[in-house]
Write a protein that holds these residues in place. Sequence first.
Motif, short mmCIF file in Angstrom:
data_model
loop_
_atom_site.label_atom_id
_atom_site.label_comp_id
_atom_site.label_asym_id
_atom_site.label_seq_id
_atom_site.Cartn_x
_atom_site.Cartn_y
_atom_site.Cartn_z
N LEU A 106 46.48 45.83 43.70
CA LEU A 106 46.47 44.61 42.92
C LEU A 106 47.81 44.46 42.21
CD1 LEU A 106 44.54 42.26 42.02
CD2 LEU A 106 44.14 43.61 39.93
N ASN A 160 38.86 47.79 46.52
CA ASN A 160 39.24 46.44 46.87
C ASN A 160 38.29 45.37 46.35
OD1 ASN A 160 40.99 44.54 48.43
ND2 ASN A 160 39.05 44.19 49.50
N GLY A 218 39.38 44.39 42.90
CA GLY A 218 40.68 43.74 42.93
C GLY A 218 40.61 42.35 43.56
N ALA A 219 39.89 42.24 44.67
CA ALA A 219 39.75 40.95 45.34
C ALA A 219 39.04 39.95 44.45
CB ALA A 219 39.00 41.12 46.66
N LYS A 250 39.07 39.92 41.10
CA LYS A 250 40.04 39.50 40.08
C LYS A 250 40.99 38.45 40.62
CE LYS A 250 40.19 43.86 37.42
NZ LYS A 250 38.96 44.48 37.96
N ALA A 251 41.53 38.70 41.81
CA ALA A 251 42.46 37.76 42.43
C ALA A 251 41.76 36.46 42.80
CB ALA A 251 43.09 38.39 43.66
N PHE A 257 46.67 37.07 39.51
CA PHE A 257 46.63 38.27 40.33
C PHE A 257 46.66 37.95 41.82
CE2 PHE A 257 44.05 39.23 36.50
CZ PHE A 257 44.86 40.21 35.94
N GLU A 258 47.09 38.96 42.59
CA GLU A 258 46.99 38.89 44.04
C GLU A 258 46.83 40.31 44.59
OE1 GLU A 258 50.52 37.45 45.94
OE2 GLU A 258 51.88 38.61 44.66
N VAL A 259 46.07 40.44 45.67
CA VAL A 259 45.96 41.71 46.38
C VAL A 259 47.05 41.72 47.42
CG1 VAL A 259 44.54 43.15 47.88
CG2 VAL A 259 43.48 41.92 45.98
N THR A 299 45.86 46.48 51.50
CA THR A 299 44.62 47.26 51.49
C THR A 299 44.78 48.47 52.40
OG1 THR A 299 43.63 45.98 53.30
CG2 THR A 299 43.16 45.24 51.05
#
Length: 329
Positions: free
Chosen positions: A169, A243, A246-247, A249-250, A257-259, A262
């Motif tokens: 992230l 993930n 994180g995904a 959040k993005a 945010f961005e992932v 992976t």
Amino acid sequence: MSARTGRARLVAVLAAASVLALGACTSANEIEEQARADDAGSGSSGLAVNTSPDQDRVRSTPSDEAIALLPPGLVADGKLTVAVGAFTPPLSFLADDNETVIGNEPDIAQLVADGLGLDLELITTDWSNWPLATQSGSVDVTIANVTVTEERKELFDFSSYRVDNLGFLANANSGLSVEKAEDIAGLTIAVGSGTNQEKILLAWDAENQAAGLEPIDVQYFENDGDSILALQSGRLDLYFGPNPTGAYKAGVAPQDFEVVGTVNGGWPQTAQIAVATAKGNGLAEAITAALNHAIDDGTYAQVLERWGLTSEAIERAETNPPGLPRQPA
């Protein structure tokens, strides 16, 4: 926002700015109001998440194949009891009422129950309790982000439903991209101590240093919120963790945010997340058929899209797929 679905972005634990802004909020409704205000100010069109107890879940239909595979008498009461967690968005967490469990895992459980022609009963449980609950028959199945391992397959049968991915992230528009070990050389990265992602990160760092590349600066934080604050403040380049979180959040805060990469959670092997059932009771085959029915009718894809997890979709569910190898003693 309709009264029925209560759609809102759950951002309290996602963006540092939102964390600070929501510090005075005392209820999920207040969190939703703040999220709407954030959207209005930023013009964001991130993932919309229903945090109300009225979920209006995606529903599948009974599968003749899956129903025919049900072991006689195993679920004679017509109800599928499923152990889930309740603490990790977007997998499984509590709705606005602080009682109703919602998330990707409960939605997958609903698809399984629908495919089997059964009613669904969700039982929240701590992670440490799922093995005993499943083996003892206190619940029929567990759907709680369980990774398939060869050791676990000695006691449980599995029906795969998601790829086990870890994600890097970053802040939005970071310009970073992580596809291989050398891409993290010289970066400052947060990771949880004692986690599988820490093992991968340290292995990549050792590989980089052996090749003469800059070492990474590994940072450890007590909790997810502290890591996110450090990321947004610029003290971190990346946060390496599961993930799904994180995904999520993005997805809900794409302006923040961005992932950027992976890696499979079983690196260098491949790991899968699966429904767990007691070994040898015959339920796994029926569940696998129910999952494939949901894949075929499109409801599986709808559930993953709803929670921002389309990158973890599988093409077909499999009974007892290869698991991560047993760790050396």
